[in-house]
Write a protein that holds these residues in place. Sequence first.
Motif, short mmCIF file in Angstrom:
data_model
loop_
_atom_site.label_atom_id
_atom_site.label_comp_id
_atom_site.label_asym_id
_atom_site.label_seq_id
_atom_site.Cartn_x
_atom_site.Cartn_y
_atom_site.Cartn_z
N LYS A 31 46.02 74.97 28.68
CA LYS A 31 47.25 75.05 27.89
C LYS A 31 48.33 74.17 28.54
N GLY A 32 49.37 73.91 27.79
CA GLY A 32 50.49 73.13 28.33
C GLY A 32 51.16 73.83 29.50
N ARG A 33 51.35 75.14 29.37
CA ARG A 33 52.04 75.91 30.43
C ARG A 33 51.27 75.84 31.76
N CYS A 58 60.88 77.89 25.28
CA CYS A 58 59.87 78.91 25.02
C CYS A 58 59.64 79.64 26.34
N ASP A 61 57.34 78.43 28.97
CA ASP A 61 57.81 77.32 29.77
C ASP A 61 58.50 77.82 31.05
N GLN A 103 63.53 68.93 28.78
CA GLN A 103 62.73 69.24 27.58
C GLN A 103 63.26 68.43 26.40
N ASP A 129 59.42 67.71 29.80
CA ASP A 129 58.62 68.55 28.91
C ASP A 129 58.52 67.78 27.58
N CYS A 131 56.23 68.42 25.27
CA CYS A 131 55.35 69.19 24.36
C CYS A 131 55.72 68.97 22.90
N TYR A 151 54.68 66.78 30.97
CA TYR A 151 53.54 67.53 30.44
C TYR A 151 53.61 67.66 28.94
N SER A 153 51.62 69.58 25.26
CA SER A 153 50.86 70.74 24.76
C SER A 153 50.12 70.32 23.49
N LYS A 158 51.77 71.93 17.62
CA LYS A 158 52.30 70.77 18.35
C LYS A 158 51.92 69.47 17.63
N GLY A 165 45.63 73.60 24.61
CA GLY A 165 45.37 72.44 25.46
C GLY A 165 46.66 71.92 26.07
N PHE A 331 63.40 77.70 17.76
CA PHE A 331 63.35 78.80 18.72
C PHE A 331 64.19 79.97 18.19
C1 LIG Z 1 58.99 73.17 24.56
C2 LIG Z 1 57.71 73.86 24.94
N1 LIG Z 1 57.15 73.58 26.13
C3 LIG Z 1 56.00 74.17 26.50
C4 LIG Z 1 55.34 75.08 25.71
C5 LIG Z 1 54.05 75.68 26.19
O1 LIG Z 1 52.92 75.02 25.67
P1 LIG Z 1 51.51 75.76 25.58
O2 LIG Z 1 51.60 76.73 24.44
O3 LIG Z 1 50.47 74.71 25.34
O4 LIG Z 1 51.30 76.44 26.87
C6 LIG Z 1 55.91 75.44 24.49
C7 LIG Z 1 55.33 76.46 23.61
O5 LIG Z 1 54.25 76.59 23.22
C8 LIG Z 1 57.10 74.78 24.08
O6 LIG Z 1 57.67 75.03 22.89
#
Ligand SMILES: Cc1ncc(COP(=O)(O)O)c(C=O)c1O
Length: 390
Positions: A31-33, A58, A61, A103, A129, A131, A151, A153, A158, A165, A331
């Motif tokens: 995952k992105g996180r 989020c 994050d 971000q 960020d 994503c 990074y 996501s 996304k 992922g 959000f």
């Molecule tokens: C701005 C932002 N960064 C990071 C993430 C986290 O990504 P992931 O869901 O792939 O872990 C999110 C939410 O899903 C997001 O909105």
Amino acid sequence: MHNTAAVAKMTKYEEQFADWFGAERAFAFWKGRVALYAILKAMGVGRGDEVIVPGYTCVMDVNPIKYLGAKPVYVDIEPNTFNIDPGLLEEKITSRTKVIIAQHTYGYVCDMDALMGIAERRNIPVLEDCCLAIGSKYRGRLAGTFGRAAYFSFQWNKPYTTGLGGMAILNDSQLADKMHTLVTGSARQPGLAEVLLLWAQLCVYRALVYPRTTALAQTLFRYLTKKAVVIGSSSSREFLPVMGDDFFKRMSAFQARSGMRQLAALGSSIEHRRAMASLYDDLLSEKGWRVRQYDRQLMEPVMVRYPVRVTEKKRALQEAANRGVEIGSWFESPLHPEETPLEPYDYKWGMCPQAEKASREVVNLPVHMRAGKNTCRRTVEFITSFVQAD
Ligand SMILES: Cc1ncc(COP(=O)(O)O)c(C=O)c1O
């Protein structure tokens, strides 16, 4: 993923992704996180450190910051692009500030001139960020290439999805070496059962989820996630800042395969998103709505969703769901989603007034590949039946 062919698939995707950005190296995760967690750890973030984040993000994050024992420090957003307000950044920097997370919200790039200027002067690394902003540019340069790392996501909503992922890109060879040591030493491979389930979900998603069915699919998906029948983006324990045992995972081969296909098609997705955003600008202006103003020479956003402000967000979302109009709600809180308990994350109401106002007012409209001109027109007809908020 245990066999060599599968690892080779992931490595190839990492190389292609790094090349796309001209980055030193890329590392793929479940995952992105997880990518964010890995970068912060490789940067040496730990107990007692502070990490700056926008107060409009989020919670997923923020979790990696807390998992490492560090403290998130929230900076309010500027209301036009929903990104960190650089005018408020400097006062939040202390001797403990270890990283600034920039971000790029909805696809709008942060004010990188101001932000990088402050970061460089104070000698603090920037982590982007991206994503929500793959392909967005600032001064002709891709978002993700300004900071020491960035990074991405690939979760359901996304810019492109492999079900779940994430990818970390590193623009610094020393940091890349640290990351390599970290992932080879402690990242796990996802289990076969969870990979198969994710693959099945992605097939269902591709067959059934279209703008008119999105609200219904989301309701069903959330219900099934609660019942633990499907793999949701987040489990209920991720709404508390305690890291689960199986958090630190790499990407599966099927996600990498799907990701490579979509990376190859990214150019047409970017073109579509730009065209859709521009159509929304035109149609909303025709209806007398104010559209976002920004310097188009400086910033070329690639939107993940198109944000608009309404005075009655809850009613708009409810009616959209009833009528099969795809309207998104993130959000919903300074630490999305609405259910997030703010105290364990060191957020107090009133800390970021602009972010709180945006959470109450902003809904977002689709620009993805399944939303074409007709969806755009129908969505604008719908949303302009509400009152635009200031
Ligand atoms: C701005 C932002 N960064 C990071 C993430 C986290 O990504 P992931 O869901 O792939 O872990 C999110 C939410 O899903 C997001 O909105």
